[in-house]
Design an enzyme around this catalytic site. Structure first.
Site, PDB file in Angstrom:
ATOM      1  N   HIS A 156       0.808  -0.986   0.075  1.00  0.00           N
ATOM      2  CA  HIS A 156      -0.130   0.138  -0.005  1.00  0.00           C
ATOM      3  C   HIS A 156       0.755   1.237   0.067  1.00  0.00           C
ATOM      4  CE1 HIS A 156       1.263  -0.068   4.090  1.00  0.00           C
ATOM      5  NE2 HIS A 156       0.969   1.155   4.391  1.00  0.00           N
TER       6      HIS A 156
HETATM    7  C1  UD1 Z   1      -1.311   5.816   5.843  1.00  0.00           C
HETATM    8  C2  UD1 Z   1       0.248   6.381   6.442  1.00  0.00           C
HETATM    9  C3  UD1 Z   1       1.111   5.305   6.192  1.00  0.00           C
HETATM   10  C4  UD1 Z   1       0.722   3.802   6.671  1.00  0.00           C
HETATM   11  C5  UD1 Z   1      -0.713   3.526   6.416  1.00  0.00           C
HETATM   12  C6  UD1 Z   1      -1.270   2.544   7.071  1.00  0.00           C
HETATM   13  C7  UD1 Z   1       0.810   8.927   6.052  1.00  0.00           C
HETATM   14  C8  UD1 Z   1       1.405   9.503   5.224  1.00  0.00           C
HETATM   15  N1  UD1 Z   1       0.559   7.454   5.730  1.00  0.00           N
HETATM   16  O1  UD1 Z   1      -1.288   5.820   4.452  1.00  0.00           O
HETATM   17  O2  UD1 Z   1       2.358   5.428   6.673  1.00  0.00           O
HETATM   18  O3  UD1 Z   1       1.519   2.816   6.613  1.00  0.00           O
HETATM   19  O4  UD1 Z   1      -1.880   4.743   6.472  1.00  0.00           O
HETATM   20  O5  UD1 Z   1      -2.289   1.555   6.545  1.00  0.00           O
HETATM   21  O6  UD1 Z   1       0.286   9.081   7.306  1.00  0.00           O
HETATM   22  N2  UD1 Z   1      -8.599   5.493   2.290  1.00  0.00           N
HETATM   23  C9  UD1 Z   1      -9.794   5.020   2.464  1.00  0.00           C
HETATM   24  N3  UD1 Z   1     -10.405   4.679   3.741  1.00  0.00           N
HETATM   25  C10 UD1 Z   1      -9.731   4.834   4.811  1.00  0.00           C
HETATM   26  C11 UD1 Z   1      -8.456   5.463   4.650  1.00  0.00           C
HETATM   27  C12 UD1 Z   1      -7.851   5.704   3.504  1.00  0.00           C
HETATM   28  O7  UD1 Z   1     -10.801   4.733   1.503  1.00  0.00           O
HETATM   29  O8  UD1 Z   1     -10.279   4.587   5.904  1.00  0.00           O
HETATM   30  C13 UD1 Z   1      -8.164   5.618   0.885  1.00  0.00           C
HETATM   31  C14 UD1 Z   1      -8.429   6.784   0.601  1.00  0.00           C
HETATM   32  O9  UD1 Z   1      -8.612   6.799  -0.823  1.00  0.00           O
HETATM   33  C15 UD1 Z   1      -7.265   7.862   0.655  1.00  0.00           C
HETATM   34  C16 UD1 Z   1      -6.099   6.736   0.773  1.00  0.00           C
HETATM   35  O10 UD1 Z   1      -6.519   5.673   1.133  1.00  0.00           O
HETATM   36  O11 UD1 Z   1      -6.832   8.823  -0.186  1.00  0.00           O
HETATM   37  C17 UD1 Z   1      -4.615   7.083   1.406  1.00  0.00           C
HETATM   38  O12 UD1 Z   1      -5.057   7.166   2.798  1.00  0.00           O
HETATM   39  P1  UD1 Z   1      -3.967   8.016   3.505  1.00  0.00           P
HETATM   40  O13 UD1 Z   1      -4.549   8.155   5.018  1.00  0.00           O
HETATM   41  O14 UD1 Z   1      -3.822   9.416   3.270  1.00  0.00           O
HETATM   42  O15 UD1 Z   1      -2.902   7.318   3.720  1.00  0.00           O
HETATM   43  P2  UD1 Z   1      -2.676   5.697   3.398  1.00  0.00           P
HETATM   44  O16 UD1 Z   1      -2.061   4.965   2.354  1.00  0.00           O
HETATM   45  O17 UD1 Z   1      -3.519   5.167   4.167  1.00  0.00           O
HETATM   46  N1  UDP Z   2      -3.501  -5.639   9.099  1.00  0.00           N
HETATM   47  C1  UDP Z   2      -4.815  -6.281   9.170  1.00  0.00           C
HETATM   48  N2  UDP Z   2      -5.632  -6.459   8.079  1.00  0.00           N
HETATM   49  C2  UDP Z   2      -5.274  -6.380   7.027  1.00  0.00           C
HETATM   50  C3  UDP Z   2      -3.872  -5.858   6.760  1.00  0.00           C
HETATM   51  C4  UDP Z   2      -3.004  -5.888   7.628  1.00  0.00           C
HETATM   52  O1  UDP Z   2      -5.332  -6.312  10.447  1.00  0.00           O
HETATM   53  O2  UDP Z   2      -5.986  -6.801   6.273  1.00  0.00           O
HETATM   54  C5  UDP Z   2      -2.731  -5.342  10.148  1.00  0.00           C
HETATM   55  C6  UDP Z   2      -1.285  -6.009  10.330  1.00  0.00           C
HETATM   56  O3  UDP Z   2      -1.354  -7.264  11.132  1.00  0.00           O
HETATM   57  C7  UDP Z   2      -0.349  -5.160  10.843  1.00  0.00           C
HETATM   58  C8  UDP Z   2      -0.962  -3.878  10.448  1.00  0.00           C
HETATM   59  O4  UDP Z   2      -2.192  -4.207  10.003  1.00  0.00           O
HETATM   60  O5  UDP Z   2      -0.305  -5.296  12.237  1.00  0.00           O
HETATM   61  C9  UDP Z   2      -0.022  -3.106   9.424  1.00  0.00           C
HETATM   62  O6  UDP Z   2      -0.602  -1.957   8.865  1.00  0.00           O
HETATM   63  P1  UDP Z   2      -0.425  -1.483   7.502  1.00  0.00           P
HETATM   64  O7  UDP Z   2       0.349  -2.267   6.610  1.00  0.00           O
HETATM   65  O8  UDP Z   2      -1.544  -0.649   7.092  1.00  0.00           O
HETATM   66  O9  UDP Z   2       0.598  -0.143   7.913  1.00  0.00           O
HETATM   67  P2  UDP Z   2       2.206   0.024   8.215  1.00  0.00           P
HETATM   68  O10 UDP Z   2       2.517  -0.947   9.171  1.00  0.00           O
HETATM   69  O11 UDP Z   2       3.072  -0.175   6.899  1.00  0.00           O
HETATM   70  O12 UDP Z   2       2.426   1.484   8.725  1.00  0.00           O
END
Ligand code: UD1
Ligand code: UDP
Length: 359
Positions: A205
């Site tokens: 992601h």
């Molecule tokens: C964010 C964090 C990343 C982390 C990830 C965990 C930042 C800069 N990035 O990335 O470090 O690894 O969370 O998962 O803070 N969206 C939804 N539903 C949600 C949330 C997001 O549909 O509940 C979609 C939206 O289209 C949004 C995109 O995901 O624009 C990105 O969401 P955003 O919170 O900006 O960043 P992540 O990629 O989730």
């Molecule tokens: N995770 C989850 N369901 C999923 C994918 C990931 O519960 O479908 C959990 C996973 O076990 C881990 C956390 O989400 O603890 C990782 O989050 P993510 O990869 O979104 O963020 P990052 O760690 O890269 O910031």
């Protein structure tokens, strides 16, 4: 003493859960401030429900947006809450926009900031997470480093030793606290018609991967190659950002089973029983290392070098052949490494340290 726990995304909810449980157990005066950075049921509420976490006292509902917009909204939303509540300390976890904005709002109000998972570095400033973690570390008062490696990095950046506490990573607590419950429930594998150690699990992601067409395409082709060559299911619970970008780029995939993001117990089951995991997630690199499952990381660098040192993880980037080669090599390795991320008591330790300083 009053503590404010700021969180906003899936990994923060999971990794803060042991800290929240420790606050509950010690009967501390604390409250949760949710920024609303993540808001979809499968990225947010499901974790509160399943991990039986108390409701957030505040939810800023900031939602998605560009970096400046999202960070700015969090900053201006957190400030009045902290002014009203006047906690003695604010705790943030990790490296998201929620973390940087929460820490900045607190430090400007002269409220102590504790950074859980301090001292991680990828040395790659293309990653928004790297900027967030560096800035957060440098405005924090207590730096909870998961490992000695993280501590050394912080010392190298001039942060005084007195501010640094090596606690272990709270992900170990989360895995230990939930794995037993997850083991008793076999439904995730059954629902997907999977046999233990006979499938691959994928998560990807990261902005620098899925927002760049060539890189995302490379990952998909690599996964197709793995699916073709091994003839085993490849399961990808797809993050909403990745889903959105796949549609945007019009990418198609054969032999990969895309499913909605799953709850934590289901993910732990899928992860612990996978033949191998391919990921660009930070938390997943750690969890596979703790669970004894080989991991192939779809990135050029990692801020979790401990996983490379113990041999649980390999960096392969996003080129299809490199991904496939990495999978083959990792499957040849013996998975008898030691978990470098601590003893599963980090949450308790963190709360005790804050209590000793501020209590
Ligand atoms: C964010 C964090 C990343 C982390 C990830 C965990 C930042 C800069 N990035 O990335 O470090 O690894 O969370 O998962 O803070 N969206 C939804 N539903 C949600 C949330 C997001 O549909 O509940 C979609 C939206 O289209 C949004 C995109 O995901 O624009 C990105 O969401 P955003 O919170 O900006 O960043 P992540 O990629 O989730
Ligand atoms: N995770 C989850 N369901 C999923 C994918 C990931 O519960 O479908 C959990 C996973 O076990 C881990 C956390 O989400 O603890 C990782 O989050 P993510 O990869 O979104 O963020 P990052 O760690 O890269 O910031």
């Amino acid at each position: 003493m009053k503590i404010c726990i700021i969180l906003g995304t899936r990994p923060e909810i999971i990794k803060m859960s042991p800290v929240i449980r420790a606050c509950e157990k010690q009967g501390l005066d604390y409250f949760i401030l949710h920024t609303g950075q993540h808001y979809s049921y499968t990225m947010d509420r499901v974790f509160f429900e399943q991990l039986e976490l108390p409701e957030a006292k505040y939810n800023l509902d900031v939602g998605s947006g560009k970096h400046g917009e999202q960070t700015g909204k969090i900053l201006s939303g957190v400030e009045p809450v902290l002014q009203k509540e006047r906690p003695d300390a604010v705790l943030v976890e990790g490296d998201t926009n929620t973390v940087l904005a929460g820490a900045l709002a607190a430090t400007k109000l002269h409220i102590d900031v504790g950074h859980v998972e301090a001292g991680l570095r990828s040395y790659d400033r293309r990653m928004p997470e790297e900027i967030n973690r560096v800035l957060t570390d440098h405005c924090s008062d207590y730096l909870f480093a998961p490992t000695e490696t993280a501590r050394r990095i912080l010392l190298g950046e001039g942060i005084p030793d007195t501010k640094i506490f090596v606690t272990g990573n709270t992900i170990v607590d989360a895995v230990f606290q939930n794995l037993e419950i997850a083991k008793d429930r076999n439904n995730a594998l059954n629902d997907l018609h999977l046999e233990p150690k006979n499938y691959f699990l994928v998560t990807a992601h990261r902005q620098e991967n899925v927002d760049v067409k060539e890189r995302f395409k490379g990952i998909i082709s690599g996964l197709e190659l793995v699916s073709d060559e091994f003839g085993l299911p490849v399961i990808y619970p797809i993050h909403p950002r990745a889903r959105k970008m796949m549609n945007h780029f019009g990418l198609k995939a054969n032999g990969i089973e895309f499913i909605e993001p799953v709850d934590y117990l289901s993910f732990l089951q899928l992860e612990s029983k996978a033949k191998l995991v391919l990921t660009d997630s930070g938390g997943v690199q750690e969890e596979t290392c703790i669970l004894g499952v080989p991991c192939v990381t779809l990135r050029d660098n990692t801020e979790r070098p401990e996983t490379l040192e113990v041999g649980s993880n390999m960096l392969v980037g996003t080129e299809p052949e490199k991904i496939f080669e990495g999978v083959k090599l990792m499957l040849e390795r013996e998975n008898n490494w030691e978990n470098p991320f601590g003893d599963g008591k980090a949450g308790k330790r963190i709360v005790e340290i804050v209590g000793e300083i501020r209590g």
